[in-house]
Design a protein around this motif. Structure first.
Motif, PDB file in Angstrom:
ATOM      1  N   MET A   1       0.824  -1.185   0.000  1.00 47.52           N
ATOM      2  CA  MET A   1       0.000   0.000   0.000  1.00 47.52           C
ATOM      3  C   MET A   1       0.875   1.258   0.000  1.00 47.52           C
ATOM      4  SD  MET A   1      -3.123   0.899  -0.183  1.00 47.52           S
ATOM      5  CE  MET A   1      -4.386  -0.107   0.494  1.00 47.52           C
ATOM      6  N   THR A   2       1.977   1.200   0.717  1.00 52.20           N
ATOM      7  CA  THR A   2       2.885   2.345   0.766  1.00 52.20           C
ATOM      8  C   THR A   2       3.439   2.657  -0.619  1.00 52.20           C
ATOM      9  OG1 THR A   2       3.474   1.838   3.045  1.00 52.20           O
ATOM     10  CG2 THR A   2       4.992   3.241   1.822  1.00 52.20           C
ATOM     11  N   GLU A   3       3.834   1.630  -1.348  1.00 51.88           N
ATOM     12  CA  GLU A   3       4.389   1.838  -2.688  1.00 51.88           C
ATOM     13  C   GLU A   3       3.324   2.339  -3.661  1.00 51.88           C
ATOM     14  OE1 GLU A   3       7.347  -0.159  -5.876  1.00 51.88           O
ATOM     15  OE2 GLU A   3       7.430  -0.654  -3.768  1.00 51.88           O
ATOM     16  N   ILE A   4       2.117   1.818  -3.567  1.00 54.06           N
ATOM     17  CA  ILE A   4       1.028   2.294  -4.436  1.00 54.06           C
ATOM     18  C   ILE A   4       0.742   3.758  -4.149  1.00 54.06           C
ATOM     19  CG2 ILE A   4      -1.426   2.049  -5.001  1.00 54.06           C
ATOM     20  CD1 ILE A   4      -1.063  -0.972  -4.387  1.00 54.06           C
ATOM     21  N   ALA A   5       0.715   4.117  -2.872  1.00 57.06           N
ATOM     22  CA  ALA A   5       0.485   5.508  -2.498  1.00 57.06           C
ATOM     23  C   ALA A   5       1.577   6.398  -3.089  1.00 57.06           C
ATOM     24  CB  ALA A   5       0.438   5.644  -0.982  1.00 57.06           C
ATOM     25  N   LYS A   6       2.820   5.975  -2.958  1.00 53.67           N
ATOM     26  CA  LYS A   6       3.950   6.753  -3.481  1.00 53.67           C
ATOM     27  C   LYS A   6       3.859   6.880  -5.000  1.00 53.67           C
ATOM     28  CE  LYS A   6       8.381   5.578  -4.329  1.00 53.67           C
ATOM     29  NZ  LYS A   6       9.510   4.716  -4.140  1.00 53.67           N
ATOM     30  N   ASP A   7       3.610   5.772  -5.687  1.00 54.75           N
ATOM     31  CA  ASP A   7       3.564   5.782  -7.151  1.00 54.75           C
ATOM     32  C   ASP A   7       2.365   6.561  -7.697  1.00 54.75           C
ATOM     33  OD1 ASP A   7       5.845   4.248  -7.110  1.00 54.75           O
ATOM     34  OD2 ASP A   7       4.836   2.367  -7.630  1.00 54.75           O
ATOM     35  N   SER A   8       1.279   6.625  -6.921  1.00 54.73           N
ATOM     36  CA  SER A   8       0.090   7.343  -7.375  1.00 54.73           C
ATOM     37  C   SER A   8       0.110   8.811  -6.975  1.00 54.73           C
ATOM     38  CB  SER A   8      -1.175   6.680  -6.823  1.00 54.73           C
ATOM     39  OG  SER A   8      -1.235   6.824  -5.407  1.00 54.73           O
ATOM     40  N   GLY A   9       1.042   9.183  -6.106  1.00 54.50           N
ATOM     41  CA  GLY A   9       1.112  10.565  -5.654  1.00 54.50           C
ATOM     42  C   GLY A   9       0.123  10.891  -4.563  1.00 54.50           C
ATOM     43  N   LEU A  10      -0.461   9.860  -3.965  1.00 57.19           N
ATOM     44  CA  LEU A  10      -1.424  10.044  -2.880  1.00 57.19           C
ATOM     45  C   LEU A  10      -0.759   9.715  -1.554  1.00 57.19           C
ATOM     46  CD1 LEU A  10      -4.368   8.134  -4.564  1.00 57.19           C
ATOM     47  CD2 LEU A  10      -4.190  10.599  -4.312  1.00 57.19           C
ATOM     48  N   GLY A  11      -1.258  10.312  -0.487  1.00 54.88           N
ATOM     49  CA  GLY A  11      -0.780   9.947   0.835  1.00 54.88           C
ATOM     50  C   GLY A  11      -1.314   8.571   1.211  1.00 54.88           C
ATOM     51  N   ARG A  12      -0.546   7.817   1.970  1.00 52.68           N
ATOM     52  CA  ARG A  12      -0.960   6.461   2.344  1.00 52.68           C
ATOM     53  C   ARG A  12      -2.283   6.475   3.094  1.00 52.68           C
ATOM     54  NH1 ARG A  12      -0.302   3.311   6.665  1.00 52.68           N
ATOM     55  NH2 ARG A  12       1.004   4.851   7.681  1.00 52.68           N
ATOM     56  N   GLU A  13      -2.420   7.364   4.058  1.00 53.09           N
ATOM     57  CA  GLU A  13      -3.664   7.427   4.831  1.00 53.09           C
ATOM     58  C   GLU A  13      -4.839   7.853   3.959  1.00 53.09           C
ATOM     59  OE1 GLU A  13      -3.429   9.404   8.590  1.00 53.09           O
ATOM     60  OE2 GLU A  13      -1.546   8.400   9.098  1.00 53.09           O
ATOM     61  N   SER A  14      -4.592   8.767   3.032  1.00 54.21           N
ATOM     62  CA  SER A  14      -5.645   9.197   2.104  1.00 54.21           C
ATOM     63  C   SER A  14      -6.089   8.036   1.230  1.00 54.21           C
ATOM     64  CB  SER A  14      -5.150  10.328   1.211  1.00 54.21           C
ATOM     65  OG  SER A  14      -4.829  11.450   1.974  1.00 54.21           O
ATOM     66  N   LEU A  15      -5.145   7.219   0.833  1.00 51.86           N
ATOM     67  CA  LEU A  15      -5.456   6.057   0.004  1.00 51.86           C
ATOM     68  C   LEU A  15      -6.310   5.058   0.769  1.00 51.86           C
ATOM     69  CD1 LEU A  15      -5.046   4.762  -2.744  1.00 51.86           C
ATOM     70  CD2 LEU A  15      -2.921   3.787  -1.902  1.00 51.86           C
ATOM     71  N   TYR A  16      -5.956   4.790   2.023  1.00 50.21           N
ATOM     72  CA  TYR A  16      -6.768   3.899   2.857  1.00 50.21           C
ATOM     73  C   TYR A  16      -8.190   4.437   2.996  1.00 50.21           C
ATOM     74  CZ  TYR A  16      -3.113   0.700   4.473  1.00 50.21           C
ATOM     75  OH  TYR A  16      -2.142  -0.265   4.539  1.00 50.21           O
ATOM     76  N   LYS A  17      -8.341   5.735   3.237  1.00 49.03           N
ATOM     77  CA  LYS A  17      -9.669   6.337   3.378  1.00 49.03           C
ATOM     78  C   LYS A  17     -10.458   6.221   2.082  1.00 49.03           C
ATOM     79  CE  LYS A  17      -8.630   9.749   6.928  1.00 49.03           C
ATOM     80  NZ  LYS A  17      -8.523  11.190   7.223  1.00 49.03           N
ATOM     81  N   ALA A  18      -9.790   6.472   0.958  1.00 47.78           N
ATOM     82  CA  ALA A  18     -10.467   6.434  -0.342  1.00 47.78           C
ATOM     83  C   ALA A  18     -10.943   5.031  -0.695  1.00 47.78           C
ATOM     84  CB  ALA A  18      -9.538   6.957  -1.432  1.00 47.78           C
ATOM     85  N   LEU A  19     -10.201   4.006  -0.265  1.00 50.09           N
ATOM     86  CA  LEU A  19     -10.524   2.633  -0.654  1.00 50.09           C
ATOM     87  C   LEU A  19     -11.360   1.873   0.375  1.00 50.09           C
ATOM     88  CD1 LEU A  19      -7.101   1.604  -2.230  1.00 50.09           C
ATOM     89  CD2 LEU A  19      -9.166   2.401  -3.392  1.00 50.09           C
TER      90      LEU A  19
END
Length: 48
Positions: A1-19
């Motif tokens: 999840m950390t790498e996906i967040a980095k590669d997508s330009g999103l914050g890790r916590e924001s990504l968890y909230k979005a998904l």
């Protein structure tokens, strides 16, 4: 999840909230995550 967040330009916590279940996912977020995963979304007409 950390790498996906980095590669997508999103914050890790924001990504968890979005998904998380029940969130209102934005198309932009979907597109960025799919790009980070190396895939793309294609829309095609239904076969007759």
């Amino acid at each position: 999840m950390t790498e996906i967040a980095k590669d997508s330009g999103l914050g890790r916590e924001s990504l968890y909230k979005a998904l998380k279940s029940g969130s209102k996912l934005r198309y932009d977020t979907v597109q960025r995550v799919l790009s980070a995963l190396g895939v793309r979304l294609t829309i095609a007409p239904k076969a007759a």
